[in-house]
Write a protein that holds these residues in place. Structure first.
Motif, PDB file in Angstrom:
ATOM      1  N   THR A 201      47.252   2.989  83.793  1.00 52.75           N
ATOM      2  CA  THR A 201      45.984   2.222  83.764  1.00 52.75           C
ATOM      3  C   THR A 201      45.674   2.399  82.330  1.00 52.75           C
ATOM      4  OG1 THR A 201      44.631   4.166  84.316  1.00 52.75           O
ATOM      5  CG2 THR A 201      45.463   3.011  85.668  1.00 52.75           C
ATOM      6  N   PRO A 202      44.590   1.307  81.835  1.00 54.00           N
ATOM      7  CA  PRO A 202      44.090   1.451  80.415  1.00 54.00           C
ATOM      8  C   PRO A 202      43.433   2.728  80.314  1.00 54.00           C
ATOM      9  CG  PRO A 202      43.864  -0.741  81.257  1.00 54.00           C
ATOM     10  CD  PRO A 202      44.364   0.090  82.454  1.00 54.00           C
ATOM     11  N   GLU A 203      42.562   3.235  81.236  1.00 53.23           N
ATOM     12  CA  GLU A 203      41.779   4.251  81.096  1.00 53.23           C
ATOM     13  C   GLU A 203      42.573   5.663  80.757  1.00 53.23           C
ATOM     14  OE1 GLU A 203      39.690   0.912  82.817  1.00 53.23           O
ATOM     15  OE2 GLU A 203      41.344   1.918  83.567  1.00 53.23           O
ATOM     16  N   GLN A 204      43.767   5.830  81.638  1.00 52.79           N
ATOM     17  CA  GLN A 204      44.958   6.819  81.479  1.00 52.79           C
ATOM     18  C   GLN A 204      45.223   6.592  80.073  1.00 52.79           C
ATOM     19  OE1 GLN A 204      47.254   5.814  85.027  1.00 52.79           O
ATOM     20  NE2 GLN A 204      47.284   8.079  85.279  1.00 52.79           N
ATOM     21  N   LEU A 205      45.764   5.701  79.581  1.00 52.68           N
ATOM     22  CA  LEU A 205      46.461   5.342  78.390  1.00 52.68           C
ATOM     23  C   LEU A 205      45.561   5.925  77.122  1.00 52.68           C
ATOM     24  CD1 LEU A 205      48.992   4.583  76.899  1.00 52.68           C
ATOM     25  CD2 LEU A 205      47.871   2.345  76.724  1.00 52.68           C
ATOM     26  N   GLU A 206      44.300   5.273  77.216  1.00 46.82           N
ATOM     27  CA  GLU A 206      43.378   5.571  76.227  1.00 46.82           C
ATOM     28  C   GLU A 206      43.019   6.944  75.930  1.00 46.82           C
ATOM     29  OE1 GLU A 206      38.969   4.263  74.564  1.00 46.82           O
ATOM     30  OE2 GLU A 206      39.911   2.928  75.855  1.00 46.82           O
ATOM     31  N   GLU A 207      42.796   7.741  77.126  1.00 43.66           N
ATOM     32  CA  GLU A 207      42.078   8.919  77.434  1.00 43.66           C
ATOM     33  C   GLU A 207      43.400   9.870  76.900  1.00 43.66           C
ATOM     34  OE1 GLU A 207      41.057   9.886  81.166  1.00 43.66           O
ATOM     35  OE2 GLU A 207      39.337   8.470  81.149  1.00 43.66           O
ATOM     36  N   GLY A 208      44.746   9.577  77.302  1.00 45.89           N
ATOM     37  CA  GLY A 208      45.822  10.133  76.906  1.00 45.89           C
ATOM     38  C   GLY A 208      46.232  10.301  75.276  1.00 45.89           C
ATOM     39  N   VAL A 209      46.045   8.996  74.818  1.00 48.15           N
ATOM     40  CA  VAL A 209      46.381   8.829  73.147  1.00 48.15           C
ATOM     41  C   VAL A 209      45.362   9.749  72.421  1.00 48.15           C
ATOM     42  CG1 VAL A 209      46.067   7.119  71.455  1.00 48.15           C
ATOM     43  CG2 VAL A 209      47.725   6.803  73.434  1.00 48.15           C
ATOM     44  N   VAL A 210      44.025   9.557  72.903  1.00 44.03           N
ATOM     45  CA  VAL A 210      43.050  10.250  72.139  1.00 44.03           C
ATOM     46  C   VAL A 210      43.194  11.736  72.180  1.00 44.03           C
ATOM     47  CG1 VAL A 210      40.583  10.638  72.182  1.00 44.03           C
ATOM     48  CG2 VAL A 210      41.207   8.340  72.368  1.00 44.03           C
ATOM     49  N   ALA A 211      43.631  12.117  73.337  1.00 43.51           N
ATOM     50  CA  ALA A 211      43.798  13.461  73.692  1.00 43.51           C
ATOM     51  C   ALA A 211      44.908  14.191  72.798  1.00 43.51           C
ATOM     52  CB  ALA A 211      44.028  14.066  75.206  1.00 43.51           C
ATOM     53  N   PHE A 212      45.820  13.210  72.908  1.00 48.44           N
ATOM     54  CA  PHE A 212      47.102  13.707  72.163  1.00 48.44           C
ATOM     55  C   PHE A 212      46.617  13.971  70.585  1.00 48.44           C
ATOM     56  CE2 PHE A 212      50.817  12.367  69.281  1.00 48.44           C
ATOM     57  CZ  PHE A 212      51.432  13.398  69.625  1.00 48.44           C
ATOM     58  N   PHE A 213      46.293  12.957  69.957  1.00 46.93           N
ATOM     59  CA  PHE A 213      45.764  13.069  68.502  1.00 46.93           C
ATOM     60  C   PHE A 213      44.887  13.979  68.271  1.00 46.93           C
ATOM     61  CE2 PHE A 213      47.981   9.016  68.643  1.00 46.93           C
ATOM     62  CZ  PHE A 213      48.795   9.143  67.176  1.00 46.93           C
ATOM     63  N   ARG A 214      43.771  14.348  69.057  1.00 43.62           N
ATOM     64  CA  ARG A 214      42.900  15.309  68.817  1.00 43.62           C
ATOM     65  C   ARG A 214      43.460  16.743  68.901  1.00 43.62           C
ATOM     66  NH1 ARG A 214      37.319  12.789  72.135  1.00 43.62           N
ATOM     67  NH2 ARG A 214      36.635  11.526  70.239  1.00 43.62           N
TER      68      ARG A 214
END
Length: 365
Positions: free
Chosen positions: A316-329
Protein backbone atom coordinates in the motif's frame (compact mmCIF):
# COMPACT_ATOMS: atom_id res chain seq x y z
CA UNK A 1 37.42 34.87 -29.52
CA UNK A 2 37.02 31.24 -28.48
CA UNK A 3 36.00 28.29 -30.62
CA UNK A 4 34.59 24.84 -29.96
CA UNK A 5 36.79 21.83 -30.68
CA UNK A 6 35.93 18.15 -30.42
CA UNK A 7 37.05 16.35 -27.28
CA UNK A 8 39.63 14.34 -29.23
CA UNK A 9 41.33 17.58 -30.28
CA UNK A 10 41.59 19.35 -26.94
CA UNK A 11 45.18 18.31 -26.18
CA UNK A 12 46.38 19.90 -29.42
CA UNK A 13 46.05 23.39 -27.94
CA UNK A 14 45.26 25.00 -24.55
CA UNK A 15 41.60 24.13 -24.02
CA UNK A 16 38.88 24.86 -21.46
CA UNK A 17 36.99 21.66 -20.63
CA UNK A 18 33.30 22.15 -19.73
CA UNK A 19 31.07 19.66 -17.90
CA UNK A 20 33.77 17.02 -18.36
CA UNK A 21 37.21 16.16 -17.06
CA UNK A 22 40.43 15.54 -18.92
CA UNK A 23 44.12 15.54 -18.13
CA UNK A 24 45.89 18.50 -19.65
CA UNK A 25 42.96 20.93 -19.62
CA UNK A 26 43.95 24.59 -19.39
CA UNK A 27 40.92 25.05 -17.12
CA UNK A 28 38.17 22.69 -15.97
CA UNK A 29 34.67 24.11 -15.41
CA UNK A 30 32.59 21.15 -14.29
CA UNK A 31 30.43 20.11 -11.37
CA UNK A 32 31.42 16.46 -11.71
CA UNK A 33 32.46 14.86 -8.45
CA UNK A 34 36.15 15.52 -7.89
CA UNK A 35 36.57 17.76 -10.94
CA UNK A 36 39.47 20.25 -10.80
CA UNK A 37 37.21 23.30 -10.95
CA UNK A 38 38.83 26.22 -9.07
CA UNK A 39 37.25 26.78 -5.66
CA UNK A 40 36.11 30.31 -6.52
CA UNK A 41 34.26 29.03 -9.59
CA UNK A 42 32.44 26.04 -8.09
CA UNK A 43 28.71 26.08 -8.75
CA UNK A 44 25.78 23.67 -8.77
CA UNK A 45 25.89 23.37 -12.57
CA UNK A 46 28.81 23.40 -14.96
CA UNK A 47 27.19 26.31 -16.81
CA UNK A 48 27.07 28.13 -13.47
CA UNK A 49 30.84 27.64 -13.11
CA UNK A 50 31.31 29.06 -16.61
CA UNK A 51 29.23 32.11 -15.74
CA UNK A 52 31.30 32.61 -12.59
CA UNK A 53 34.44 32.38 -14.72
CA UNK A 54 33.11 35.10 -17.04
CA UNK A 55 32.95 37.36 -13.99
CA UNK A 56 36.58 36.43 -13.26
CA UNK A 57 38.35 36.58 -16.62
CA UNK A 58 41.70 36.80 -14.83
CA UNK A 59 41.32 33.12 -13.81
CA UNK A 60 44.36 31.14 -15.04
CA UNK A 61 43.32 29.21 -18.14
CA UNK A 62 40.57 31.60 -19.23
CA UNK A 63 42.93 32.91 -21.90
CA UNK A 64 42.66 29.60 -23.78
CA UNK A 65 40.87 29.98 -27.10
CA UNK A 66 39.58 26.40 -27.46
CA UNK A 67 36.54 25.02 -25.60
CA UNK A 68 35.31 21.42 -25.47
CA UNK A 69 33.04 18.89 -23.74
CA UNK A 70 33.02 15.10 -23.94
CA UNK A 71 29.23 14.83 -24.31
CA UNK A 72 26.23 16.93 -25.25
CA UNK A 73 23.63 17.82 -22.67
CA UNK A 74 21.84 21.04 -21.80
CA UNK A 75 24.09 22.10 -18.93
CA UNK A 76 27.28 21.44 -20.86
CA UNK A 77 25.93 23.08 -24.00
CA UNK A 78 24.93 26.24 -22.11
CA UNK A 79 28.40 26.39 -20.58
CA UNK A 80 30.16 26.01 -23.93
CA UNK A 81 27.86 28.56 -25.60
CA UNK A 82 28.45 31.05 -22.80
CA UNK A 83 32.23 30.86 -23.20
CA UNK A 84 31.86 31.48 -26.92
CA UNK A 85 29.36 34.33 -26.40
CA UNK A 86 30.39 35.96 -23.11
CA UNK A 87 28.66 39.32 -23.45
CA UNK A 88 25.31 37.79 -24.42
CA UNK A 89 25.70 35.17 -21.72
CA UNK A 90 26.17 37.74 -18.96
CA UNK A 91 23.17 39.72 -20.22
CA UNK A 92 21.04 36.58 -19.93
CA UNK A 93 22.79 35.06 -16.90
CA UNK A 94 19.69 34.33 -14.81
CA UNK A 95 17.86 32.72 -17.73
CA UNK A 96 20.88 30.58 -18.61
CA UNK A 97 21.18 29.42 -15.00
CA UNK A 98 17.53 28.37 -15.05
CA UNK A 99 18.01 26.49 -18.33
CA UNK A 100 21.08 24.62 -17.05
CA UNK A 101 19.42 23.71 -13.75
CA UNK A 102 16.19 22.56 -15.39
CA UNK A 103 18.10 20.56 -17.99
CA UNK A 104 20.38 18.81 -15.50
CA UNK A 105 18.40 18.58 -12.25
CA UNK A 106 14.90 18.73 -13.78
CA UNK A 107 13.81 21.27 -11.20
CA UNK A 108 12.64 24.87 -11.41
CA UNK A 109 10.59 27.38 -9.44
CA UNK A 110 7.56 27.92 -11.64
CA UNK A 111 6.93 31.29 -10.01
CA UNK A 112 10.14 32.68 -11.46
CA UNK A 113 9.20 35.19 -14.20
CA UNK A 114 11.65 33.52 -16.63
CA UNK A 115 10.60 29.94 -15.89
CA UNK A 116 8.42 29.61 -18.99
CA UNK A 117 11.16 30.96 -21.25
CA UNK A 118 13.64 28.52 -19.69
CA UNK A 119 11.25 25.63 -20.30
CA UNK A 120 10.79 26.66 -23.93
CA UNK A 121 14.54 26.67 -24.47
CA UNK A 122 15.00 23.30 -22.80
CA UNK A 123 12.16 21.77 -24.80
CA UNK A 124 13.61 23.21 -28.02
CA UNK A 125 17.01 21.70 -27.27
CA UNK A 126 15.42 18.34 -26.42
CA UNK A 127 13.21 18.23 -29.49
CA UNK A 128 15.85 19.29 -32.01
CA UNK A 129 18.42 16.93 -30.49
CA UNK A 130 16.13 13.92 -30.88
CA UNK A 131 14.82 14.92 -34.31
CA UNK A 132 18.16 15.76 -35.92
CA UNK A 133 20.58 13.48 -34.06
CA UNK A 134 19.87 10.93 -31.31
CA UNK A 135 18.43 10.92 -27.81
CA UNK A 136 20.61 11.37 -24.69
CA UNK A 137 22.71 8.26 -23.98
CA UNK A 138 21.82 6.97 -27.44
CA UNK A 139 25.25 6.99 -29.07
CA UNK A 140 26.33 3.45 -28.06
CA UNK A 141 23.23 1.93 -29.66
CA UNK A 142 24.38 3.55 -32.90
CA UNK A 143 27.89 2.16 -32.42
CA UNK A 144 29.29 5.62 -31.93
CA UNK A 145 31.36 7.21 -29.19
CA UNK A 146 29.55 10.05 -27.43
CA UNK A 147 32.66 12.20 -27.23
CA UNK A 148 32.96 12.00 -31.03
CA UNK A 149 29.31 12.04 -32.09
CA UNK A 150 28.34 14.91 -29.80
CA UNK A 151 30.57 17.33 -31.73
CA UNK A 152 27.97 17.29 -34.51
CA UNK A 153 25.31 18.44 -32.07
CA UNK A 154 27.44 21.33 -30.84
CA UNK A 155 28.15 22.37 -34.43
CA UNK A 156 24.43 22.59 -35.18
CA UNK A 157 23.18 24.19 -31.96
CA UNK A 158 25.92 26.73 -31.21
CA UNK A 159 25.11 29.19 -34.05
CA UNK A 160 21.34 28.91 -33.54
CA UNK A 161 20.86 29.26 -29.78
CA UNK A 162 21.25 33.05 -29.47
CA UNK A 163 18.11 33.72 -31.52
CA UNK A 164 16.01 31.59 -29.18
CA UNK A 165 17.29 33.54 -26.18
CA UNK A 166 15.72 36.73 -27.48
CA UNK A 167 12.85 35.30 -29.51
CA UNK A 168 11.73 31.80 -28.49
CA UNK A 169 8.79 32.03 -30.89
CA UNK A 170 11.07 31.14 -33.80
CA UNK A 171 11.40 27.64 -32.35
CA UNK A 172 7.79 27.15 -31.30
CA UNK A 173 7.09 24.32 -33.75
CA UNK A 174 9.84 22.29 -32.09
CA UNK A 175 9.36 23.16 -28.41
CA UNK A 176 5.57 23.40 -28.15
CA UNK A 177 4.64 19.67 -27.92
CA UNK A 178 6.88 18.93 -24.92
CA UNK A 179 6.18 22.36 -23.42
CA UNK A 180 2.44 21.70 -23.47
CA UNK A 181 2.90 18.25 -21.93
CA UNK A 182 5.05 19.66 -19.13
CA UNK A 183 2.66 22.53 -18.42
CA UNK A 184 -0.18 20.04 -18.18
CA UNK A 185 1.93 18.11 -15.68
CA UNK A 186 2.65 21.27 -13.70
CA UNK A 187 -1.09 21.93 -13.50
CA UNK A 188 -1.55 18.40 -12.13
CA UNK A 189 1.21 18.91 -9.55
CA UNK A 190 -0.32 22.17 -8.39
CA UNK A 191 -3.87 20.75 -8.24
CA UNK A 192 -5.67 19.32 -5.23
CA UNK A 193 -5.25 15.85 -6.77
CA UNK A 194 -1.55 15.93 -5.81
CA UNK A 195 -0.18 15.65 -2.29
CA UNK A 196 3.46 16.55 -1.62
CA UNK A 197 5.24 15.63 1.59
CA UNK A 198 8.82 16.61 2.35
CA UNK A 199 11.18 14.94 4.79
CA UNK A 200 14.04 17.46 4.99
CA UNK A 201 15.95 15.44 7.59
CA UNK A 202 16.65 12.77 4.97
CA UNK A 203 16.36 14.91 1.82
CA UNK A 204 13.24 13.13 0.53
CA UNK A 205 10.21 14.50 -1.32
CA UNK A 206 7.15 12.27 -1.69
CA UNK A 207 4.86 13.17 -4.60
CA UNK A 208 1.49 11.42 -4.58
CA UNK A 209 -0.31 12.17 -7.85
CA UNK A 210 -2.76 10.20 -10.03
CA UNK A 211 -0.60 9.48 -13.11
CA UNK A 212 3.09 9.52 -14.07
CA UNK A 213 4.30 12.95 -15.17
CA UNK A 214 7.21 14.52 -17.08
CA UNK A 215 10.24 15.04 -14.88
CA UNK A 216 10.18 18.83 -15.28
CA UNK A 217 6.78 18.82 -13.55
CA UNK A 218 7.32 15.89 -11.18
CA UNK A 219 10.57 17.19 -9.68
CA UNK A 220 9.48 20.82 -9.32
CA UNK A 221 8.29 20.34 -5.68
CA UNK A 222 11.61 18.67 -4.81
CA UNK A 223 13.80 21.79 -4.80
CA UNK A 224 16.34 21.45 -1.99
CA UNK A 225 15.97 17.69 -1.66
CA UNK A 226 17.78 14.85 -3.39
CA UNK A 227 15.39 11.88 -3.46
CA UNK A 228 11.87 11.58 -4.91
CA UNK A 229 9.36 8.87 -4.12
CA UNK A 230 6.57 8.99 -6.71
CA UNK A 231 3.27 7.37 -5.72
CA UNK A 232 0.67 6.96 -8.46
CA UNK A 233 -2.88 5.62 -8.45
CA UNK A 234 -3.14 1.85 -8.68
CA UNK A 235 -0.26 1.33 -6.24
CA UNK A 236 2.37 2.18 -8.86
CA UNK A 237 5.65 3.53 -7.52
CA UNK A 238 9.13 4.72 -8.44
CA UNK A 239 11.92 5.95 -6.21
CA UNK A 240 14.79 7.95 -7.65
CA UNK A 241 17.98 9.62 -6.51
CA UNK A 242 18.22 12.96 -8.25
CA UNK A 243 21.29 13.97 -10.22
CA UNK A 244 22.03 16.50 -7.45
CA UNK A 245 23.86 13.74 -5.55
CA UNK A 246 25.92 12.52 -8.52
CA UNK A 247 27.67 15.89 -8.84
CA UNK A 248 29.52 18.15 -6.42
CA UNK A 249 26.66 20.41 -5.37
CA UNK A 250 28.08 23.75 -4.20
CA UNK A 251 25.05 25.58 -2.81
CA UNK A 252 24.17 23.27 0.07
CA UNK A 253 25.36 20.17 1.93
CA UNK A 254 23.89 16.80 1.00
CA UNK A 255 23.69 13.29 2.41
CA UNK A 256 25.47 10.43 0.60
CA UNK A 257 23.54 8.00 -1.57
CA UNK A 258 22.77 4.71 0.17
CA UNK A 259 22.76 1.43 -1.81
CA UNK A 260 19.34 0.66 -3.23
CA UNK A 261 19.91 -3.09 -3.11
CA UNK A 262 19.48 -2.78 0.65
CA UNK A 263 16.14 -1.01 0.22
CA UNK A 264 14.99 -3.57 -2.36
CA UNK A 265 15.89 -6.34 0.08
CA UNK A 266 13.56 -4.72 2.57
CA UNK A 267 10.69 -4.38 0.11
CA UNK A 268 10.84 -7.73 -1.68
CA UNK A 269 9.63 -9.84 1.30
CA UNK A 270 6.56 -7.58 1.43
CA UNK A 271 5.81 -7.83 -2.29
CA UNK A 272 3.05 -10.34 -3.10
CA UNK A 273 2.94 -9.87 -6.88
CA UNK A 274 5.12 -12.03 -9.19
CA UNK A 275 7.38 -9.01 -9.74
CA UNK A 276 10.34 -8.02 -7.62
CA UNK A 277 11.96 -4.69 -6.77
CA UNK A 278 14.89 -3.82 -9.01
CA UNK A 279 17.48 -1.11 -8.57
CA UNK A 280 20.35 0.74 -10.25
CA UNK A 281 23.81 1.27 -8.84
CA UNK A 282 24.35 4.37 -6.73
CA UNK A 283 27.00 5.46 -9.24
CA UNK A 284 24.34 5.75 -11.97
CA UNK A 285 23.44 9.36 -12.78
CA UNK A 286 19.83 8.88 -11.60
CA UNK A 287 19.38 5.49 -9.92
CA UNK A 288 15.84 4.11 -9.98
CA UNK A 289 14.13 1.64 -7.65
CA UNK A 290 11.00 0.15 -9.24
CA UNK A 291 9.07 -3.06 -9.74
CA UNK A 292 10.54 -5.31 -12.40
CA UNK A 293 9.29 -5.55 -15.93
CA UNK A 294 11.17 -5.49 -19.19
CA UNK A 295 14.64 -4.18 -18.35
CA UNK A 296 14.93 -0.51 -19.25
CA UNK A 297 17.83 0.80 -21.30
CA UNK A 298 19.70 3.90 -20.15
CA UNK A 299 17.80 6.12 -22.65
CA UNK A 300 14.50 4.68 -21.35
CA UNK A 301 15.48 5.30 -17.74
CA UNK A 302 16.48 8.85 -18.63
CA UNK A 303 13.15 9.44 -20.40
CA UNK A 304 10.14 10.80 -18.52
CA UNK A 305 8.14 8.52 -16.18
CA UNK A 306 5.04 9.00 -18.34
CA UNK A 307 6.97 7.44 -21.23
CA UNK A 308 7.62 4.03 -19.58
CA UNK A 309 5.47 1.33 -17.95
CA UNK A 310 5.20 1.43 -14.15
CA UNK A 311 3.79 -1.74 -12.59
CA UNK A 312 1.32 -2.20 -9.74
CA UNK A 313 2.56 -3.39 -6.35
CA UNK A 314 0.78 -5.24 -3.55
CA UNK A 315 2.32 -2.82 -1.03
CA UNK A 316 0.00 0.00 0.00
CA UNK A 317 1.12 3.62 -0.44
CA UNK A 318 1.18 4.09 3.31
CA UNK A 319 3.36 1.00 3.83
CA UNK A 320 5.75 2.04 1.11
CA UNK A 321 6.18 5.61 2.28
CA UNK A 322 6.62 4.57 5.91
CA UNK A 323 9.11 1.88 4.91
CA UNK A 324 11.19 4.17 2.70
CA UNK A 325 11.30 6.92 5.32
CA UNK A 326 12.25 4.45 8.06
CA UNK A 327 14.97 2.92 5.89
CA UNK A 328 16.68 6.24 5.22
CA UNK A 329 16.27 7.55 8.74
CA UNK A 330 17.99 4.41 9.99
CA UNK A 331 20.67 4.54 7.31
CA UNK A 332 21.42 8.23 7.83
CA UNK A 333 21.56 8.04 11.63
CA UNK A 334 24.89 9.48 12.68
CA UNK A 335 25.75 10.82 9.19
CA UNK A 336 26.14 14.61 8.90
CA UNK A 337 25.34 16.30 5.57
CA UNK A 338 28.32 17.96 3.89
CA UNK A 339 29.58 19.24 0.56
CA UNK A 340 31.92 17.46 -1.81
CA UNK A 341 31.60 13.79 -0.88
CA UNK A 342 34.04 11.47 -2.61
CA UNK A 343 32.76 8.23 -4.14
CA UNK A 344 34.87 6.33 -1.62
CA UNK A 345 33.14 8.15 1.24
CA UNK A 346 29.72 7.52 -0.30
CA UNK A 347 30.36 3.80 -0.65
CA UNK A 348 31.72 3.60 2.90
CA UNK A 349 28.62 5.37 4.26
CA UNK A 350 26.38 2.64 2.83
CA UNK A 351 28.61 -0.31 3.59
CA UNK A 352 26.67 -1.30 6.72
CA UNK A 353 23.44 -1.41 4.72
CA UNK A 354 24.43 -4.30 2.48
CA UNK A 355 21.65 -6.91 2.24
CA UNK A 356 21.81 -9.26 5.20
CA UNK A 357 23.66 -6.83 7.46
CA UNK A 358 22.59 -6.38 11.06
CA UNK A 359 21.54 -2.78 10.41
CA UNK A 360 19.20 -3.85 7.62
CA UNK A 361 17.75 -6.64 9.75
CA UNK A 362 17.22 -4.16 12.54
CA UNK A 363 15.41 -1.84 10.14
CA UNK A 364 13.14 -4.69 9.01
CA UNK A 365 12.22 -5.66 12.53
Amino acid sequence: MKQFVSFQQFRRQPTIVVDSTGLGAALTLAHWRGAATPELLRDDTSAGSVLRALHHPETPGMEATAVTANHFDIDGFVGVWALLNPQQALRHEHLLRLVATLGDFREINWHDPLADHALQLVCWLNAEEKARFYEPFGAPARRRREDEASAEKFAWFLPRFAELLTNPEVGRAAWEPEYARVKQGVAAIESTATIVRRYPDIGLTVVRTPEPLPYYALFSPSLGTDMVLSIYDGQRYEFEYKYTTWVDLASRPTLPRLPLDALAARLNPLEQTPRHWTFDSITDTGPLLRLSGKELSKPQRYADPDQRPIHASSITPEQLEEGVVAFFRTGYAGITPKRYWTWAEIKAAGADLAPGSSLLEKGQG
